[in-house]
Write a protein that holds these residues in place. Structure first.
Motif, PDB file in Angstrom:
ATOM      1  N   HIS A  16       0.721   7.155  -6.353  1.00  0.00           N
ATOM      2  CA  HIS A  16      -0.527   7.906  -6.509  1.00  0.00           C
ATOM      3  C   HIS A  16      -0.411   9.381  -6.117  1.00  0.00           C
ATOM      4  N   HIS A  73      -6.902  12.089  -8.170  1.00  0.00           N
ATOM      5  CA  HIS A  73      -7.501  11.684  -6.905  1.00  0.00           C
ATOM      6  C   HIS A  73      -9.012  11.822  -6.991  1.00  0.00           C
ATOM      7  N   GLU A 124       2.117   1.876  -3.425  1.00  0.00           N
ATOM      8  CA  GLU A 124       0.986   2.379  -4.203  1.00  0.00           C
ATOM      9  C   GLU A 124       0.726   3.845  -3.888  1.00  0.00           C
ATOM     10  N   ARG A 168      -8.249   2.216  -4.539  1.00  0.00           N
ATOM     11  CA  ARG A 168      -6.924   1.738  -4.914  1.00  0.00           C
ATOM     12  C   ARG A 168      -6.853   0.221  -4.765  1.00  0.00           C
ATOM     13  N   GLU A 182     -12.402   7.105  -6.006  1.00  0.00           N
ATOM     14  CA  GLU A 182     -11.335   6.163  -6.342  1.00  0.00           C
ATOM     15  C   GLU A 182     -11.269   5.040  -5.313  1.00  0.00           C
ATOM     16  N   LYS A 215       0.816  -1.215   0.000  1.00  0.00           N
ATOM     17  CA  LYS A 215       0.000   0.000   0.000  1.00  0.00           C
ATOM     18  C   LYS A 215       0.851   1.268   0.000  1.00  0.00           C
ATOM     19  N   HIS A 258     -12.727   1.287 -12.808  1.00  0.00           N
ATOM     20  CA  HIS A 258     -11.649   2.274 -12.889  1.00  0.00           C
ATOM     21  C   HIS A 258     -11.922   3.294 -13.984  1.00  0.00           C
TER      22      HIS A 258
END
Length: 830
Positions: A418, A423, A414, A429, A427, A411, A471
């Motif tokens: 990001h 954003h 990620e 993830r 969203e 995470k 997505h």
């Protein structure tokens, strides 16, 4: 060196020095800071020193704004120049979607008093001719921020702290923490230089401190192990390069050209600023690895990793495209150092889980920007009991003990990737998912569920046809999912819908002291046996700490249900309160039973008819009637072969039940409900439709309308407060009065967008409040929102304006529960 202090701050970077400074400024006269090496020797020394105000979080925006304002005052107080270059921050956009993001952000900035300006490509080119504006849609410009020298600002805060009486000791490493029941005994070892390394000596001391704050940066994993807790704070590599002087830049500046602001091309994933006639490029590229997942090696001090130019080639070429004059300029220096991250990119600030007077300030990926504000607001929490803003979104307990090292690594990597990815408010993830799943997960997925992650749980956001791309459907306006959420909301209003609410936090409290404790702990009357009540536990400041649905199972046995996103947060608060009050109220036990019980919410005018076909009762036709099963009551029933603790309540505002069932029987119950629901047109419903429906009923949500910056009276919930009894936080609640008031608004907004719940509210040209929730109302065919305004503004029928996409749209304050205000549909008999 003193061995007994009021507060001990561990860590001498920008964050730690700010906390020490602000504790002293808040009136604590006996504060000490320990640093294992030299001040700024962690991530602070190799930070780029940027101060970006841009942030989608209300709390974090306040923190960043305080820092920017505070740093400008340090020289006058300390005589040290913090090296603040107020050049502004230009955030460019290559797409209309990016401009939409900036406009969604901008209205949040307005609620926090952060100034900004819009710029066209032509305006950018006119002010900064070295910038190639080809392919740009526009930009947002923050004129009040820029960049600062991280070491200088840290040293200025350290001097300010010393001037206020703080003791700062270097070359002392903390090797142990022990809570005596009244204070912390902190074992410290003297460190010494040896062959370029920092090594422990035989000299040790024990410092007794009433409070301890850890701000240990990259050493957060070691700190967590010493404390016996878990933390997801793990560093990720961050590279930036410094170029040789750019002749065109030098000529431009010599001719009187203004210094460039910090440039950010979000779509290209980088920032650039001037540095001594050249440029600093900081990319946020793909595949940056996490480091020190189990702790920082003893040999690592103010060190760096080798530069990986191949990994940032795309971003480097993009800089040349945007600043063509940089193409022939050589590289002067490079940095690749560890920057601590968390899974959502926000720091961990607040009380440590399970521990007394232990405060965490860890996981700062934007540490220089956040340091000043973190010190200010954390000092408020420690000295006054609460901060003036709701800090729950940064609380370390937003991640529970289910977290693991592998999960945090995935995470955090990620989160790094990001930083500059769009954003979207909707969203989700994807890294490290699915992890926590209810038994019905596979059935829901097969039915088209598009999942969101709540406290690690997979929870359906909405259901879509097989093959739908969640997505690709995301947007700052109405995404592709919107039509499906509309259908789900209509189904609950007109027929019957099934919602998975398994993620709810659940506690079982029982024992001779349980009733007296719970009566003191919460502000509403306790329900009678077999009934339920909605109530609140308050902070010491009288604001809302937790919302509970209390089900009274027996005289001294209670089932407590609270928000699923806040399991560890609620459990820690509840358990500590029980420990404190048990000597006064008597023995009781409390167990977190969240993972033992699944929850399905069945709601809609046809929900009773559906359940009648499944309930095992001598008289199934009357078993669910108002007489035998009234609204706001609970009964143990059997649905087919499944024993169910059924609660007659519905967060959607329709006739409905929450069906709390043994988790191991969930799939059987799911299949039974789905089969029984076919004749009634049962529709599967996700969290987004439920969020819209609860706003039509003006049901407040914890983390939105309910939080530590507003009292239940300010949330306009007097019916859930029993002022005839004593309860925790009562005096502070009454002393605060009503500073603002929660209202519901129907909004005539854009045809293709609804508010997200972070927008500014205006009365003409005057900003009068902000939204805390937003969405679409199927009952009224327009946008809906909830938020806070001044009490004198909270008048039913008053027309305000909501800021959406840089325009003001009419919003009318309506009576609470505009849909079915008399609750007739909830109470309907049958």
């Amino acid at each position: 060196m003193k061995t007994q202090v009021k507060a001990l701050v561990v860590g001498g970077g920008a964050v730690g020095t700010s906390i020490a400074y602000h504790l002293a400024k808040a009136g604590w006269n006996d504060v000490m800071l320990l640093e294992r090496d030299e001040l700024t020797s962690g991530s602070t020394w190799h930070a780029a020193g940027l101060l970006p105000l841009f942030n989608m979080s209300f709390a974090t925006t306040h923190i960043h704004k305080y820092s920017v304002d505070f740093y400008k005052t340090l020289e006058a107080e300390t005589g040290l120049n913090a090296g603040f270059s107020v050049v502004g921050n230009l955030r460019m956009a290559q797409t209309k979607a990016r401009m939409d993001e900036y406009m969604v952000y901008a209205t949040t900035a307005e609620t926090c008093g952060v100034p900004y300006e819009w710029m066209t490509p032509a305006q950018i080119k006119e002010r900064w001719p070295l910038v190639n504006v080809e392919g740009l849609e526009g930009a947002i410009f923050h004129p009040t921020d820029g960049y600062i020298n991280p070491a200088d600002v840290t040293m200025a805060m350290a001097k300010g702290a010393r001037q206020r009486g703080v003791m700062i000791e270097r070359k002392w490493q903390v090797d142990g923490y022990h809570w005596t029941g009244e204070a912390w005994e902190v074992t410290c070892t003297k460190m010494a230089e040896k062959g370029g390394n920092l090594v422990p000596t035989e000299e040790q001391i024990v410092i007794t401190a009433e409070h301890v704050v850890t701000a240990t940066g990259n050493h957060a994993q070691r700190t967590a192990k010493l404390l016996g807790i878990k933390t997801p704070a793990i560093p990720v590599e961050h590279q930036f390069i410094v170029t040789e002087p750019d002749p065109e830049l030098v000529a431009y500046r010599n001719a009187g050209g203004a210094e460039h602001p910090v440039l950010r091309d979000a779509d290209a994933k980088w920032y650039v600023r001037e540095e001594r006639g050249g440029w600093i490029l900081g990319p946020y590229e793909l595949n940056a690895p996490a480091r020190f997942r189990f702790g920082v090696p003893d040999s690592f001090r103010a060190d760096l990793f080798p530069l990986d130019l191949e990994r940032i080639e795309e971003e480097y070429m993009s800089m040349i495209h945007r600043l063509p004059s940089s193409e022939t300029v050589g590289l002067k220096d490079d940095f690749n150092g560890p920057i601590c991250y968390t899974p959502d990119g926000n720091p961990l600030v607040g009380p440590a889980p399970g521990l007394r007077n232990m405060w965490l300030a860890e996981g700062f990926s934007f540490g220089i920007t956040a340091a000043g504000g973190t010190g200010y607001y954390l000092a408020q929490m420690m000295v006054e009991g609460e901060a003036e803003i709701d800090m729950a979104s940064l609380d370390p307990k937003r991640y529970g003990d289910w977290q693991s090292n592998d999960w945090a690594v995935a995470k955090n990597e990620e989160a790094y990737e990001h930083v500059f990815i769009l954003h979207h408010p909707d969203e989700e993830r994807e890294a490290a998912r699915p992890l926590r799943t209810s038994p019905a997960y596979d059935r829901q997925k097969a039915a088209g569920a598009q999942f969101g992650s709540v406290n690690g749980w997979e929870r359906p956001n909405y259901y879509a046809p097989v093959g739908f791309d969640d997505h690709a459907s995301r947007s700052f306006r109405r995404g592709g999912w919107w039509q499906y959420a509309v259908e789900e909301a209509k189904a609950v209003r007109e027929g019957v819908g099934l919602i998975d609410a398994t993620a709810f936090t659940k506690h079982l409290l029982k024992g001779p002291g349980a009733t007296a404790f719970l009566d003191w702990f919460t502000c509403n009357k306790l329900p009678k046996v077999g009934r339920i009540n909605l109530t609140y536990a308050l902070t010491s400041a009288g604001t809302t700490r937790t919302e509970y649905t209390i089900v009274r199972l027996a005289e001294d046995t209670y089932y407590l249900v609270s928000a699923g996103a806040w399991q560890a947060y609620d459990s820690d608060f509840l358990m500590k309160a029980i420990e404190d009050k048990m000597p006064e109220f008597g023995w009781m036990s409390c167990t977190d039973v969240t993972t033992q019980w699944g929850v399905f919410a069945l709601a809609g005018p046809k929900s009773r008819d559906l359940l009648k076909t499944l309930i095992r009762d001598a008289d199934p036709d009357s078993a669910l009637s108002n007489k035998r099963f009234p609204w706001l009551s609970a009964r143990q029933i059997e649905l087919g072969m499944v024993p169910v603790n059924a609660i007659r309540v519905a967060y959607t505002g329709e006739l409905g039940w929450e069906l709390h069932h043994p988790i191991e029987m969930q799939n059987h119950l799911w299949d039974a409900l789905m089969k029984a629901g076919e004749p009634f047109g049962l529709k599967l419903v996700g969290g987004r439709a439920q969020n819209w429906l609860r706003q039509e009923k003006s049901y407040r949500a914890f983390g939105n309308e309910l939080g530590r910056d507003a009292t239940p009276l300010e949330a306009d919930l007097p019916r859930f407060i029993d002022l005839s009894k004593d309860f925790a936080g009562k005096a502070a609640l009454e002393a605060k009065g009503v500073r603002s008031k929660c209202v519901t608004l129907l909004i005539d907004g854009p045809e293709d967008a609804d508010p997200w719940g972070r927008e500014a509210l205006y009365d003409g040209a005057t900003r009068v409040g902000r939204l805390t929730s937003g969405g679409y109302s199927v009952a009224f065919g327009k946008s809906i929102g909830m938020g806070y305004v001044a009490p004198e503004t909270a008048v039913v029928g008053k027309t305000l304006q909501v800021k959406m996409f840089d325009k003001l749209w009419e919003a009318v304050i309506v009576e609470d529960s505009p849909y079915d205000p008399k609750n007739e549909k909830i109470r309907i008999d049958g």
